[in-house]
Design a protein around this motif. Structure first.
Motif, short mmCIF file in Angstrom:
data_model
loop_
_atom_site.label_atom_id
_atom_site.label_comp_id
_atom_site.label_asym_id
_atom_site.label_seq_id
_atom_site.Cartn_x
_atom_site.Cartn_y
_atom_site.Cartn_z
N ALA A 1 -0.34 -0.61 1.14
CA ALA A 1 -1.11 0.59 0.77
C ALA A 1 -2.30 0.78 1.70
O ALA A 1 -2.64 1.91 2.05
N GLU B 1 -2.42 -0.08 4.81
CA GLU B 1 -1.88 0.44 6.07
C GLU B 1 -1.59 1.93 5.97
O GLU B 1 -1.88 2.70 6.89
N ARG B 2 -1.03 2.36 4.84
CA ARG B 2 -0.75 3.78 4.64
C ARG B 2 -2.04 4.59 4.61
O ARG B 2 -2.12 5.69 5.18
N ASN C 1 -3.32 5.03 8.10
CA ASN C 1 -2.58 6.07 8.81
C ASN C 1 -3.04 7.46 8.37
O ASN C 1 -3.17 8.38 9.20
N GLU D 1 1.38 3.69 -2.43
CA GLU D 1 2.55 2.96 -1.92
C GLU D 1 3.47 2.43 -3.02
O GLU D 1 4.51 1.82 -2.72
N THR E 1 3.16 10.04 2.07
CA THR E 1 2.33 9.62 3.20
C THR E 1 3.17 9.12 4.37
O THR E 1 2.75 8.23 5.11
N THR E 2 4.36 9.67 4.58
CA THR E 2 5.16 9.31 5.73
C THR E 2 4.44 9.77 6.99
O THR E 2 4.08 10.94 7.12
N ILE E 3 4.25 8.89 7.94
CA ILE E 3 3.35 9.16 9.06
C ILE E 3 3.89 10.29 9.93
O ILE E 3 3.12 11.14 10.40
#
Length: 410
Positions: free
Chosen positions: A102, A104-105, A108, A295, A370-372
């Motif tokens: 989470a 890391e998300r 991003n 996440e 939250t897909t980069i």
């Protein structure tokens, strides 16, 4: 005699203009074309192009004043609501069962927002038409590349294991970028060229592996037609539909499941996904307030916290991860952003509503929260519309009137 040297030439300004042209060429041409063959093209190329734009603005100082622009953003209700979503996402790290992924998300997400803000500040006050004409060129070229790949797919994708996935992401990018390309051409009164771009994109989406992009672009076309017919009505309905669906999303499985069961049968995949969503809502109603944390929607399926057939849409993930606080704040920000876009240049409003409707439909059909690559695509679309709006500074030339005849001298 030799001509004296031109003292008005500034190599720094020429270098800035070249960097800016390369940056827009990367965003408008290279990125859409590369996205048809590479899944990571958007994530890799967009920051490089943005760095070029920022460097160019630092050299020639053609960007807007930073202070007033930031003050306008910090006093805009929709921007503050969006920042509340980011703050609540960070606060949810306290109760999420997956703090590492989470975090890391969230990093991003923050990095994407910072990139958008820096690029927004780096855009010139007045955009050159030559730079903006690269957009329809790039969208048309990317559509032709996508059509060629699908027609001779086995020969071109046999060495690319992610070929179909790249085409699906490339189709999503085309469906979203088609509307700003059409907006720019229509603002320049090039209706024939805009129709050609739409036909090329539609052909690419018809041949694409999935149907998500084609369905979303059809929804966008409805929003375009409605806003073109009645601008105020189109803006109002688009804002209400997007914000309303996000705000009342937990009620949707209870309303849609009986209809889906009657049309497609009680054991169809879509109906079973709605059943899983309905079960999540009824078993943990308290979690509708806080959410389960960032996440958890993705990782929860892997570790058995969620049913494997739970929905993968933005509507479900917003409520499951961020609860009523995040969902309501996002709905308010979306409503305000759509209304703000509708108050801009009249010629851009139909395409802006179409882009909002297309992006929202893509999120509802199956792109995660939250897909980069999806966040980067949305950021790219926002920057393009801002650039097009700053390219609408030309006014029509005044008509030359008849020169009055001077009285004859005595």
């Amino acid at each position: 005699m030799a001509r004296p040297p031109n003292t008005m030439v500034d190599p720094a300004l020429d270098a800035a203009a070249l960097l800016r042209r390369l940056g827009f060429f990367g965003l408008f041409v290279v990125l859409p074309v590369a996205a048809q063959v590479s899944r990571r093209a958007t994530v890799v190329l967009a920051p490089i192009a943005v760095v070029m734009l920022i460097t160019a603005s630092a050299i020639d100082r053609r960007q807007r004043a930073v202070g007033p622009t930031l003050r306008r953003l910090l006093t805009a209700p929709s921007f503050l609501a969006g920042m509340l979503v980011v703050f609540w996402s960070g606060l949810s790290l306290i109760w999420t069962p997956f703090p590492g992924p989470a975090s890391e998300r969230l990093a991003n997400l923050v990095a994407t927002i910072v990139m958008v803000l820096l690029a927004y500040l780096a855009l010139p006050e007045r955009m050159r038409s030559a730079n903006l004409y690269l957009l329809p060129l790039g969208v048309g070229a990317a559509s032709i590349v996508a059509i060629l790949i699908t027609l001779v797919g086995d020969a071109m994708l046999k060495d690319n294991p992610d070929g179909d996935s790249a085409l699906e992401r490339g189709a999503v990018l085309l469906a979203l970028l088609a509307w700003p390309a059409v907006a720019w051409l229509r603002s320049r009164r090039r209706d024939t060229e805009s129709i050609v771009v739409v036909l090329l994109v539609a052909g690419a989406l018809l041949l694409a592996p999935g149907t998500t992009a084609l369905f979303a672009m059809a929804i966008g076309a409805l929003a375009f037609a409605l806003t073109y017919w009645r601008p105020s009505l189109g803006v109002r309905l688009t804002a209400l539909a997007a914000a309303g669906l996000l705000a009342v999303a937990p009620l949707l499985p209870f309303l849609a499941r009986p209809i889906g069961a009657a049309l497609f049968g009680p054991v169809s995949p879509g109906v079973l996904a709605l059943k899983a969503w309905q079960k999540v809502v009824t078993l943990e109603p308290v979690r509708l307030v806080t959410g389960h944390g960032l996440e958890t929607a993705l990782r929860g399926r892997i570790f058995g916290i969620l049913p494997i057939n739970a929905p993968t849409t933005m509507l479900f993930e917003f409520w499951y991860e961020l609860g009523i606080v995040g969902a309501f704040a996002a709905a308010f920000a979306l409503y305000g952003a759509i209304h703000r876009a509708g108050r801009g240049a009249t010629v851009l409003a139909p395409c802006a509503m179409a882009a909002f409707a297309t992006a929202f439909a893509i999120g509802c059909v199956g792109v995660g929260l939250t897909t980069i690559w999806w966040l980067t695509t949305l950021a790219l679309a926002i920057l393009i519309f801002v650039a097009i709006e700053r390219g609408q500074f030309r006014s029509s030339r005044p008509k030359v009137g008849r020169i009055p005849r001077l009285p004859a001298r005595d």
